[in-house]
Scaffold this motif. Structure first.
Motif, PDB file in Angstrom:
ATOM      1  N   GLN A 455      -9.564   9.196  -0.912  1.00 18.93           N
ATOM      2  CA  GLN A 455      -8.563   8.709   0.332  1.00 18.93           C
ATOM      3  C   GLN A 455      -7.283   7.815  -0.080  1.00 18.93           C
ATOM      4  O   GLN A 455      -7.459   7.152  -1.169  1.00 18.93           O
ATOM      5  CB  GLN A 455      -9.523   7.840   1.308  1.00 18.93           C
ATOM      6  N   ILE A 456      -6.264   7.940   0.636  1.00 21.70           N
ATOM      7  CA  ILE A 456      -4.945   7.293   0.531  1.00 21.70           C
ATOM      8  C   ILE A 456      -4.939   6.445   1.774  1.00 21.70           C
ATOM      9  O   ILE A 456      -5.081   6.564   2.845  1.00 21.70           O
ATOM     10  CB  ILE A 456      -3.935   8.213   0.424  1.00 21.70           C
ATOM     11  N   GLU A 457      -5.066   4.886   1.598  1.00 24.96           N
ATOM     12  CA  GLU A 457      -4.777   4.212   2.640  1.00 24.96           C
ATOM     13  C   GLU A 457      -3.186   4.067   3.114  1.00 24.96           C
ATOM     14  O   GLU A 457      -2.553   3.459   2.150  1.00 24.96           O
ATOM     15  CB  GLU A 457      -5.294   2.712   2.408  1.00 24.96           C
ATOM     16  N   ILE A 458      -3.053   4.285   4.407  1.00 20.28           N
ATOM     17  CA  ILE A 458      -1.592   4.377   4.921  1.00 20.28           C
ATOM     18  C   ILE A 458      -1.382   2.920   5.589  1.00 20.28           C
ATOM     19  O   ILE A 458      -2.162   2.580   6.681  1.00 20.28           O
ATOM     20  CB  ILE A 458      -1.263   5.440   5.663  1.00 20.28           C
ATOM     21  N   ASP A 459      -0.414   2.461   5.415  1.00 23.35           N
ATOM     22  CA  ASP A 459       0.120   1.100   6.002  1.00 23.35           C
ATOM     23  C   ASP A 459       0.906   1.331   7.397  1.00 23.35           C
ATOM     24  O   ASP A 459       0.792   0.667   8.330  1.00 23.35           O
ATOM     25  CB  ASP A 459       0.966   0.257   5.146  1.00 23.35           C
ATOM     26  N   GLY A 460       1.493   2.402   7.229  1.00 23.61           N
ATOM     27  CA  GLY A 460       2.407   2.940   8.501  1.00 23.61           C
ATOM     28  C   GLY A 460       3.089   3.907   8.549  1.00 23.61           C
ATOM     29  O   GLY A 460       3.477   4.579   7.326  1.00 23.61           O
ATOM     30  N   LYS A 461       3.673   4.515   9.658  1.00 22.51           N
ATOM     31  CA  LYS A 461       4.345   5.574   9.965  1.00 22.51           C
ATOM     32  C   LYS A 461       6.007   5.293  10.169  1.00 22.51           C
ATOM     33  O   LYS A 461       6.214   4.536  10.990  1.00 22.51           O
ATOM     34  CB  LYS A 461       3.914   6.742  10.924  1.00 22.51           C
ATOM     35  N   ILE A 462       6.920   5.862   9.239  1.00 17.19           N
ATOM     36  CA  ILE A 462       8.299   5.456   9.479  1.00 17.19           C
ATOM     37  C   ILE A 462       9.214   6.638   9.394  1.00 17.19           C
ATOM     38  O   ILE A 462       8.533   7.739   8.988  1.00 17.19           O
ATOM     39  CB  ILE A 462       8.530   4.381   8.497  1.00 17.19           C
ATOM     40  N   ASN A 463      10.350   6.673   9.938  1.00 20.26           N
ATOM     41  CA  ASN A 463      11.319   7.586   9.652  1.00 20.26           C
ATOM     42  C   ASN A 463      11.969   7.284   8.280  1.00 20.26           C
ATOM     43  O   ASN A 463      12.322   6.128   7.901  1.00 20.26           O
ATOM     44  CB  ASN A 463      12.475   7.766  10.829  1.00 20.26           C
ATOM     45  N   VAL A 491       4.179   6.970   5.792  1.00 17.61           N
ATOM     46  CA  VAL A 491       3.979   8.473   5.955  1.00 17.61           C
ATOM     47  C   VAL A 491       5.334   8.694   6.631  1.00 17.61           C
ATOM     48  O   VAL A 491       5.784   7.905   7.650  1.00 17.61           O
ATOM     49  CB  VAL A 491       2.860   8.780   6.942  1.00 17.61           C
ATOM     50  N   SER A 492       6.020   9.769   6.442  1.00 21.08           N
ATOM     51  CA  SER A 492       7.204  10.417   7.211  1.00 21.08           C
ATOM     52  C   SER A 492       6.774  11.738   7.455  1.00 21.08           C
ATOM     53  O   SER A 492       6.413  12.330   6.474  1.00 21.08           O
ATOM     54  CB  SER A 492       8.445  10.252   6.405  1.00 21.08           C
ATOM     55  N   GLU A 493       7.032  11.995   8.666  1.00 22.30           N
ATOM     56  CA  GLU A 493       6.381  13.471   8.985  1.00 22.30           C
ATOM     57  C   GLU A 493       7.799  14.451   9.311  1.00 22.30           C
ATOM     58  O   GLU A 493       8.979  13.977   9.546  1.00 22.30           O
ATOM     59  CB  GLU A 493       5.853  13.291  10.570  1.00 22.30           C
TER      60      GLU A 493
END
Length: 568
Positions: A455-463, A491-493
């Motif tokens: 697993q990869i722990e993600i701190d936040g989703k940003i642009n 993460v950036s989508e």
């Protein structure tokens, strides 16, 4: 290998927005702080501006008064003191720290590091016999001793006292030493429980300075050794450890000359610029550890204690060669181990890995176990032949207690020990097949499907357009990073490459990513070249990454270090 993206739990919007407003930072950054239990202005101030004055009183530790009194008595009476430490980085830095401090006050002092293969882990009978034969009346053990009740009793019968400085979980039978310093003792009220072994030794020195009226600055001079211990022993970089690591790095990178042994090690490791936790873990730690894995761990202590660079290089060169030898053995044994898995259909499809080969080098099997998990993500034990037995190291995956799995097979073992994610064991060679079968049964019946996927722990989703120099500078102020305070992962989508994607090295991707057609940023993904064909077609994807600086021809730019990619 497929990876799970797990988003860290966020605080309430009210708490995040309140912290963001008080610190004048974005809610994204405030959320990251809250995930690290930093939710108020005062907590943030202590986090971003750590102070040595915030260190806990060392006399809060159980037995500290007894330890300082016994040490003071030994120095006053010119008793012979033996500083005894384990053969890994925590142990050797602990010995160097304690010895270099105490030799200012006595010449009746030596240090002792047990031989990894002849004496094994912890306090040994041979070490105590050495102390008795040479007239030592006090042993200070560092990073070991808490599980050595029988050895401490033996020393007592020979008229030798023990001060134990350890950080491992004690057994019910706590050694009957003059003093047992271990914040993990159930009866120890010390507020911070996650010190390294070297950290416990540092607290003893701190307490001694306080009792003797010696300025605390004398203890602080040793923080360069302590930060190497903290980084290398993978203890949480939170609370007191974070303060000690912060000032240890300032010491390493400060205007004063670096300790000759560390300076030599830095040069041989090819490290440039300031040291951080990562450069210690990958530059210093393997080389210091290699001395104990491949030969004599005392060399590491001699290097750390060297007074001149010439003296340091004499030892550091040997240690560096030991590390090269370690790397060769590690690489060759890993290839053999992976081939054994791939050629055995049952093992390949199992939920665990247990491999035994008589000729494998004992000093690297723990590393090999970790390497195997990188390819086959499951609890892994690598065994080799040692002193007529099968002896090995176990490593685990996130969330799975490998120590409990080994304990379920205890009737097949001579001895074992360790913790949730790493353990050691010894058993009769003829028991290996039965152990392999029983261990696999236990793992298969208890491991979850989620635990089988890294697993990869993600701190936040940003642009991407949020990644500014100011944003990065605030992230950087969260250093030093490590367990309990990992480098933030974002993460950036729906990003795509601008047309510059290429494969560099054997298997790495170099890209320039955009999300909106006008903002773009460089990125590199190590070992991700399998995505080249898809990405080069302009297909959008989601990406998780950390942010770092890249220096090229003197120009510093921000870039993303990609951890994983998901094609849309």
């Amino acid at each position: 290998m497929e990876k799970r993206w797990v988003y860290n739990e966020e605080a309430s919007p009210e708490v995040i927005n309140g912290l963001a407003e008080s610190l004048k930072i974005s809610p994204t950054l405030a959320s990251i702080l809250c995930q690290r239990s930093i939710c108020t202005y005062e907590e943030a101030k202590a986090f971003f501006r750590p102070l040595l004055s915030a260190l806990h009183d060392p006399f809060l530790m159980k037995d500290m008064d007894r330890a300082v009194d016994r040490l003071s008595e030994a120095l006053h009476k010119s008793e012979k003191i033996l500083v005894y430490g384990d053969y890994d980085v925590d142990g050797t830095t602990s010995v160097a720290l304690m010895y270099s401090f105490l030799r200012q006050y006595t010449h009746q002092i030596e240090y002792y590091i047990p031989d990894r293969y002849k004496e094994g882990y912890g306090v040994s009978t041979q070490g105590i016999d050495y102390a008795a034969e040479h007239g030592f009346s006090l042993i200070i053990s560092l990073d070991c001793g808490i599980k050595s009740a029988d050895k401490v009793a033996y020393a007592s019968r020979l008229g030798i006292d023990f001060i134990i400085c350890d950080h491992h979980l004690p057994d019910e039978d706590v050694p009957q030493a003059v003093a047992v310093l271990d914040p993990k003792r159930i009866d120890c009220p010390y507020p911070y429980k996650e010190l390294s072994g070297c950290g416990v030794g540092f607290k003893l020195i701190q307490a001694f300075c306080m009792q003797q009226g010696i300025p605390q600055e004398e203890a602080y001079k040793l923080l360069d050794l302590l930060v190497i211990s903290i980084a290398s022993d993978i203890v949480p970089i939170t609370g007191e450890n974070r303060i000690l690591a912060h000032y240890g790095l300032l010491h390493l990178n400060g205007p004063q000359p670096m300790r000759p042994g560390l300076d030599a090690l830095k040069e041989l490791a090819g490290l440039k610029g300031d040291m951080d936790i990562t450069s210690i873990v990958f530059g210093f730690a393997p080389r210091i550890n290699a001395a104990g894995r491949m030969g004599d761990a005392k060399r590491s202590v001699r290097m750390l204690l060297a007074q001149t660079k010439e003296e340091a290089f004499q030892v550091a060169d040997i240690i560096n060669e030991s590390n090269k030898e370690r790397r060769d053995k590690d690489s060759n044994i890993t290839k053999e181990a992976l081939q054994m898995i791939e050629e055995d259909e049952f093992v390949r499809g199992a939920n665990s890995t247990v491999l035994y080969k008589e000729s494998w080098h004992k000093g690297v099997i723990g590393i090999v176990a970790s390497r195997c998990i990188e390819k086959y993500y499951r609890p892994t034990i690598i065994l080799t032949h040692s002193n007529g037995k099968a002896s090995g190291s176990a490593r685990s995956v996130h969330g799975f207690n490998v120590h409990s799995a080994i304990e379920s097979c205890s009737d097949l073992l001579d001895q074992f020990g360790g913790h949730m994610y790493a353990a050691g064991l010894t058993l009769p060679v003829e028991n290996v097949p039965a152990f392999r079968e029983r261990f696999e049964q236990f793992v298969s019946s208890t491991i979850t499907n989620e635990q089988k996927v890294p697993q990869i722990e993600i701190d936040g989703k940003i642009n991407l357009n949020q990644i500014t120099r100011n944003f990065y500078n605030i992230v950087r102020q969260m250093e030093p990073f490590g367990p309990g305070n990992m480098r933030p992962v974002f993460v950036s989508e729906c990003v795509y490459d601008t047309g510059s994607v290429r494969v560099v090295g054997d298997s790495h991707l170099k890209l320039r990513l955009t999300q909106d057609g006008y903002y773009s940023i460089d990125a590199i993904g190590f070992g991700l070249s399998d995505y080249y064909n898809t990405i080069s077609k302009g297909i959008p994807f989601d990406v998780c990454y950390t942010i770092e600086e890249n220096v090229y021809r003197g120009v510093i730019t921000l870039q993303l270090r990609i951890k994983d990619i998901r094609i849309k």
